[in-house]
Scaffold this active site. Structure first.
Site, PDB file in Angstrom:
ATOM      1  N   MET A 121      -0.454  -7.091  30.755  1.00  0.00           N
ATOM      2  CA  MET A 121      -1.817  -7.299  30.269  1.00  0.00           C
ATOM      3  C   MET A 121      -2.709  -7.800  31.394  1.00  0.00           C
ATOM      4  O   MET A 121      -3.859  -7.376  31.522  1.00  0.00           O
ATOM      5  CB  MET A 121      -1.830  -8.318  29.117  1.00  0.00           C
ATOM      6  CG  MET A 121      -1.255  -7.800  27.823  1.00  0.00           C
ATOM      7  SD  MET A 121      -2.190  -6.436  27.104  1.00  0.00           S
ATOM      8  CE  MET A 121      -3.799  -7.152  26.930  1.00  0.00           C
ATOM      9  N   LYS A 122      -2.189  -8.691  32.212  1.00  0.00           N
ATOM     10  CA  LYS A 122      -2.965  -9.210  33.337  1.00  0.00           C
ATOM     11  C   LYS A 122      -3.334  -8.082  34.303  1.00  0.00           C
ATOM     12  O   LYS A 122      -4.466  -8.005  34.783  1.00  0.00           O
ATOM     13  CB  LYS A 122      -2.191 -10.310  34.053  1.00  0.00           C
ATOM     14  CG  LYS A 122      -2.077 -11.584  33.235  1.00  0.00           C
ATOM     15  CD  LYS A 122      -1.215 -12.617  33.932  1.00  0.00           C
ATOM     16  CE  LYS A 122      -1.006 -13.846  33.067  1.00  0.00           C
ATOM     17  NZ  LYS A 122      -0.090 -14.811  33.663  1.00  0.00           N
TER      18      LYS A 122
ATOM     19  N   ASN B 176      -0.914 -13.788  28.103  1.00  0.00           N
ATOM     20  CA  ASN B 176       0.030 -14.237  29.123  1.00  0.00           C
ATOM     21  C   ASN B 176       0.996 -13.175  29.621  1.00  0.00           C
ATOM     22  O   ASN B 176       1.815 -13.447  30.487  1.00  0.00           O
ATOM     23  CB  ASN B 176       0.825 -15.441  28.603  1.00  0.00           C
ATOM     24  CG  ASN B 176      -0.086 -16.631  28.377  1.00  0.00           C
ATOM     25  OD1 ASN B 176      -1.123 -16.757  29.007  1.00  0.00           O
ATOM     26  ND2 ASN B 176       0.300 -17.485  27.463  1.00  0.00           N
ATOM     27  N   CYS B 177       0.907 -11.980  29.103  1.00  0.00           N
ATOM     28  CA  CYS B 177       1.790 -10.884  29.503  1.00  0.00           C
ATOM     29  C   CYS B 177       1.381 -10.362  30.883  1.00  0.00           C
ATOM     30  O   CYS B 177       0.199 -10.139  31.155  1.00  0.00           O
ATOM     31  CB  CYS B 177       1.682  -9.784  28.455  1.00  0.00           C
ATOM     32  SG  CYS B 177       2.420  -8.221  28.911  1.00  0.00           S
ATOM     33  N   ASP B 178       2.352 -10.163  31.773  1.00  0.00           N
ATOM     34  CA  ASP B 178       2.056  -9.677  33.129  1.00  0.00           C
ATOM     35  C   ASP B 178       1.379  -8.305  33.117  1.00  0.00           C
ATOM     36  O   ASP B 178       0.455  -8.058  33.891  1.00  0.00           O
ATOM     37  CB  ASP B 178       3.339  -9.602  33.962  1.00  0.00           C
ATOM     38  CG  ASP B 178       3.855 -10.978  34.350  1.00  0.00           C
ATOM     39  OD1 ASP B 178       3.070 -11.954  34.299  1.00  0.00           O
ATOM     40  OD2 ASP B 178       5.049 -11.080  34.690  1.00  0.00           O
TER      41      ASP B 178
END
Length: 114
Positions: free
Chosen positions: A13-14, A9-11
């Site tokens: 990471m996305k 859910n980390c931005d």
């Protein structure tokens, strides 16, 4: 095989996952929270990269730690803290097969994955 370590859910990471997909780079995703962490693997990453780099000291999990814990953090205590709170590991961590890259940088990743 390339492995991307982090939480889904980390931005950042996305962004990293999107970039890898756009480059058609195959990788395995290792979710710290779901897949867990091995103490020896984590110790090796801290020895290699430095606890100051591996621990995300800008996040809320770090700020929630007792001041005494933050002030006395070292490589050994960082391993224990990160095993308990994997969300404190700076993300993403990319295993290129030839070494580890911490944090997302399209330029650095491009160079490393040539």
């Amino acid at each position: 095989m390339i492995t991307l370590f982090g939480i889904p859910n980390c931005d950042t990471m996305k962004k990293a996952r999107t970039w890898l997909d756009q480059q058609s780079i195959e990788y395995t995703f290792h979710n710290y929270r779901k897949d867990g962490l091995d103490k020896n693997w984590l110790k090796d990453r801290i020895d290699e990269l430095g606890w100051e780099q591996v621990v995300n000291r800008r996040g809320t999990t770090w700020r929630k730690l007792p001041e005494d814990t933050r002030n006395n953090m070292n490589a050994e205590t960082a391993v224990e803290a990160l095993l308990e709170q994997s969300g404190m590991i700076k993300r993403p961590l990319l295993d290129t097969g030839n070494g580890y890259l911490l944090g997302f940088s399209a330029d650095k990743w491009s160079e490393a994955l040539k």
